[in-house]
Design an enzyme around this catalytic site. Structure first.
Site, PDB file in Angstrom:
ATOM      1  N   GLN A   1      88.099  41.348  52.227  1.00 16.03           N
ATOM      2  CA  GLN A   1      88.061  40.174  53.104  1.00 16.03           C
ATOM      3  C   GLN A   1      89.346  40.000  53.905  1.00 16.03           C
ATOM      4  OE1 GLN A   1      86.607  37.434  49.747  1.00 16.03           O
ATOM      5  NE2 GLN A   1      85.756  36.504  51.584  1.00 16.03           N
TER       6      GLN A   1
ATOM      7  N   CYS B   1      81.368  31.307  51.270  1.00 12.44           N
ATOM      8  CA  CYS B   1      82.253  32.479  51.320  1.00 12.44           C
ATOM      9  C   CYS B   1      83.206  32.301  52.495  1.00 12.44           C
ATOM     10  CB  CYS B   1      81.410  33.738  51.510  1.00 12.44           C
ATOM     11  SG  CYS B   1      82.393  35.235  51.636  1.00 12.44           S
ATOM     12  N   LEU B   2      84.496  32.571  52.273  1.00 10.56           N
ATOM     13  CA  LEU B   2      85.472  32.393  53.349  1.00 10.56           C
ATOM     14  C   LEU B   2      85.201  33.334  54.527  1.00 10.56           C
ATOM     15  CD1 LEU B   2      88.801  31.902  51.348  1.00 10.56           C
ATOM     16  CD2 LEU B   2      87.319  30.163  52.342  1.00 10.56           C
TER      17      LEU B   2
ATOM     18  N   HIS C   1      81.701  41.545  46.503  1.00  6.28           N
ATOM     19  CA  HIS C   1      82.409  41.935  47.735  1.00  6.28           C
ATOM     20  C   HIS C   1      82.897  43.380  47.660  1.00  6.28           C
ATOM     21  CE1 HIS C   1      82.719  38.561  50.458  1.00  6.28           C
ATOM     22  NE2 HIS C   1      83.068  37.721  49.498  1.00  6.28           N
TER      23      HIS C   1
ATOM     24  N   HIS D   1      80.815  36.817  42.376  1.00  9.59           N
ATOM     25  CA  HIS D   1      80.805  36.803  43.851  1.00  9.59           C
ATOM     26  C   HIS D   1      81.854  37.781  44.402  1.00  9.59           C
ATOM     27  CE1 HIS D   1      80.675  34.438  47.825  1.00  9.59           C
ATOM     28  NE2 HIS D   1      81.747  35.187  47.954  1.00  9.59           N
ATOM     29  N   GLU D   2      83.068  37.748  43.817  1.00  6.11           N
ATOM     30  CA  GLU D   2      84.149  38.619  44.314  1.00  6.11           C
ATOM     31  C   GLU D   2      83.877  40.087  43.981  1.00  6.11           C
ATOM     32  OE1 GLU D   2      85.789  37.153  46.438  1.00  6.11           O
ATOM     33  OE2 GLU D   2      85.335  35.134  45.747  1.00  6.11           O
TER      34      GLU D   2
ATOM     35  N   GLY E   1      88.172  31.922  45.581  1.00  6.80           N
ATOM     36  CA  GLY E   1      88.177  33.347  45.270  1.00  6.80           C
ATOM     37  C   GLY E   1      88.296  34.156  46.542  1.00  6.80           C
TER      38      GLY E   1
HETATM   39 NI    NI Z   1      83.051  35.670  49.501  1.00 12.41          NI
END
Ligand code: NI
Length: 173
Positions: free
Chosen positions: A51, A92-93, A138, A134-135, A46
């Protein structure tokens, strides 16, 4: 196609509330395509637009990595969360090298627009529900490390500093 750079914690854009998208044009669709590519390159499931440095309400998800399972949502709105609360490992990336167990609801219902501008509603469960939650976090400037206890978070941030060499975290919590 542009290769998008994924912003890393504590980049300030990760703490900003993302703006709603008012008109969906080819540039939003290009961004979505590039977001999927950036996500696949990093083996993620995701990604949210902030991000990649774009403070807009756009998320992409793919729990399996198969193209047919791609899901992009513009202006996602969580209608409800329900079911039991489940604890599962999350990463998380934008905060590489660390992960933690995060409690989330089993199910989520989200409304939004698809890349063609069509309204839709989706009820998701399990991993997909977790990714969407989660997204969507963000887009509010919320990170998974905000959803764990204070001491666990402190330990995790210390680990992150050691692993990445990033020291200038500041008073972020
Ligand atoms: Ni994330």
């Amino acid at each position: 196609m542009a290769v998008l750079e994924i912003r890393q914690f504590p980049d300030k854009i990760l703490r900003k509330k993302a703006e709603p998208v008012t008109t969906i044009t080819e540039s939003e669709r290009d961004l979505i395509r590039d977001m999927f590519e950036a996500m696949y390159l990093s083996s993620g499931v995701g990604l949210a637009a902030p991000q990649v440095g774009v403070s807009k309400q756009i998320i992409v998800c793919n729990p399996t990595g198969q193209r047919s399972d791609e899901l992009a949502i513009i202006n996602p709105h969580v209608r409800y969360r329900k079911g039991k609360k489940v604890k599962d490992c999350e990463g998380c990336l934008s905060i590489p090298e660390i992960s933690a167990e995060v409690v989330r609801f089993l199910k989520i219902s989200v409304t939004g627009k698809d890349p063609s501008g069509k309204d839709f509603e989706l009820e998701a469960e399990g991993l997909l529900a977790r990714i969407i939650a989660h997204e969507c976090d963000h887009l509010e400037g919320v990170l998974f490390i905000d959803r764990i206890g204070f001491f666990k978070r402190k330990a995790l941030v210390n680990k992150y500093k050691k692993k990445t060499g990033i020291t200038c975290i500041g008073k972020w919590y």
